[in-house]
Design a protein around this motif. Structure first.
Motif, mmCIF file in Angstrom:
data_model
loop_
_atom_site.group_PDB
_atom_site.id
_atom_site.type_symbol
_atom_site.label_atom_id
_atom_site.label_comp_id
_atom_site.label_asym_id
_atom_site.label_seq_id
_atom_site.Cartn_x
_atom_site.Cartn_y
_atom_site.Cartn_z
ATOM 1 N N ASP A 238 -3.733 0.994 -6.785
ATOM 2 C CA ASP A 238 -3.214 1.862 -5.725
ATOM 3 C C ASP A 238 -4.146 3.040 -5.455
ATOM 4 O O ASP A 238 -4.394 3.387 -4.295
ATOM 5 C CB ASP A 238 -1.829 2.385 -6.104
ATOM 6 N N THR B 138 1.096 5.622 -0.055
ATOM 7 C CA THR B 138 0.429 6.882 0.239
ATOM 8 C C THR B 138 0.570 7.797 -0.977
ATOM 9 O O THR B 138 1.436 7.602 -1.839
ATOM 10 C CB THR B 138 1.026 7.560 1.469
ATOM 11 N N ILE B 139 -0.276 8.822 -1.012
ATOM 12 C CA ILE B 139 -0.201 9.766 -2.133
ATOM 13 C C ILE B 139 1.142 10.477 -2.138
ATOM 14 O O ILE B 139 1.730 10.719 -3.219
ATOM 15 C CB ILE B 139 -1.361 10.770 -2.048
ATOM 16 N N LYS C 31 0.835 -1.192 0.000
ATOM 17 C CA LYS C 31 0.000 0.000 0.000
ATOM 18 C C LYS C 31 0.872 1.245 0.000
ATOM 19 O O LYS C 31 1.849 1.336 0.753
ATOM 20 C CB LYS C 31 -0.920 -0.005 1.224
ATOM 21 N N GLY D 207 -8.294 6.810 1.735
ATOM 22 C CA GLY D 207 -7.129 7.564 1.279
ATOM 23 C C GLY D 207 -6.623 7.139 -0.085
ATOM 24 O O GLY D 207 -5.463 7.404 -0.439
ATOM 25 N N GLN E 258 4.038 9.276 -1.158
ATOM 26 C CA GLN E 258 5.037 8.364 -1.716
ATOM 27 C C GLN E 258 4.893 8.251 -3.230
ATOM 28 O O GLN E 258 5.881 8.221 -3.973
ATOM 29 C CB GLN E 258 4.887 6.986 -1.072
#
Length: 328
Positions: free
Chosen positions: A125, A24-25, A22, A150, A27
């Motif tokens: 993603d 994050t935005i 997973k 998210g 990353q």
């Protein structure tokens, strides 16, 4: 690649080589992970595929430095159930998406609401869509759970164009399109046009043809008049040039100092010389004699003028005698 259409998801294997972790935005915006692209998903109906659809997919493709765009297209059954009738069939909509340059993979018969199982199956993603709440299937926003997880990334809608706007134009200008298609060979049955409307449309097409012919004739007549004006202008200009040339030649020949005057003077002098020859010299024996009167013989006595005296008479007799002696 840009030289071939995008593949269908059920005809190719998942391109993730590393374990799907997973992200994050933040990353994803940094371009990580380096060993695989960020898999972005965008879904829709995509009926009458237009520039607004293409711009939304372009934004989804360029959200991150390294991304792989999957596009889900809902089937006809699902779309007719939750949204309404479509203009294009599902096959036509699938093919339209395959030929968009921003699409890497097309998922046919996509679900109306995204489930965790679907997201896991395709290793998704992030989900890209405009952030306006999309109420459907009994939900105020079908992307609510994606936003809460998210995984939602918003895109911007293109103002001024949508599938509904295009359909509205077609309905508004229905008569125009019906007439055009009748003229192209479609039947009234295919267009779902009544008999009366068919005759009306065909009559209107004939009127438009006549108007077009009249317009063409007017344009050709204007062009003809323009050509005639050009030619007449050229003819007038040539006539003026020839007129000036003729007047100049006439003045050169018959003007006050022209060649004709000199020639006339020369010929006049010659004629005067021909009609009045030179006079005889003074030593000529015939000079002094009157050509009209012959000399009187010496013996003729002028009766009209008698001698004025006896002396004069004797003198005249003596002169006559002397003349006779000379002749002897």
């Amino acid at each position: 690649t840009l030289t071939a259409p995008a593949p269908f998801a059920d005809e190719t294997s998942c391109q993730c080589q590393a374990p799907h972790e997973k992200l994050t935005i933040a990353q994803a915006r940094l371009g990580t992970p380096v060993d695989r692209p960020v898999r972005v998903y965008a879904d829709g109906i995509f009926d009458l595929f237009h520039a607004g659809h293409a711009r939304a997919l372009m934004q989804a493709k360029t959200l991150f430095p390294n991304s792989y765009l999957l596009v889900g297209v809902c089937s006809d059954d699902l779309t007719h159930k939750f949204k309404g009738f479509t203009v294009m069939s599902e096959t036509e909509r699938y093919e339209a998406l395959r030929h968009c340059r921003y699409v890497d993979e097309v998922i046919r018969d996509a679900p109306w609401t995204l489930t965790p199982e679907f997201l896991e199956k395709h290793k998704i993603d992030f989900v890209a869509h405009d952030d306006i709440p999309y109420s459907s299937a009994g939900s105020d926003d079908v992307y609510k759970h994606i936003k809460e997880a998210g995984m939602f990334v918003p895109t911007q809608r293109t103002e001024g164009i949508s599938t509904s706007d295009i359909i509205t134009r077609i309905v508004r200008d229905y008569d125009v399109y019906a007439r055009r298609n009748l003229q192209r060979g479609y039947t009234a049955k295919e267009l779902n046009v009544s008999f009366i409307n068919e005759k009306k449309y065909r009559f209107q097409n004939q009127v438009d043809k006549m108007k077009e012919k009249v317009k063409n004739v007017e344009e050709k007549s204007k062009e003809f008049v323009y050509k005639v004006e050009e030619k007449s202008h050229d003819l007038i200009q040539k006539w003026e040039e020839k007129s000036r040339e003729f007047i100049g030649n006439f003045l050169e020949l018959f003007g006050p100092d022209g060649a004709w005057k000199q020639m006339f003077q020369e010929r006049s002098g010659r004629m005067l010389q021909a009609f009045s020859p030179r006079q005889s010299p003074n030593s000529s024996p015939t000079r002094g004699r009157s050509p009209s009167r012959s000399p009187s013989p010496p013996w003729v006595i002028n009766k009209t003028s008698p001698p004025s005296s006896p002396k004069a008479a004797s003198a005249s007799l003596s002169s006559m005698s002397e003349g006779d002696e000379d002749e002897k």
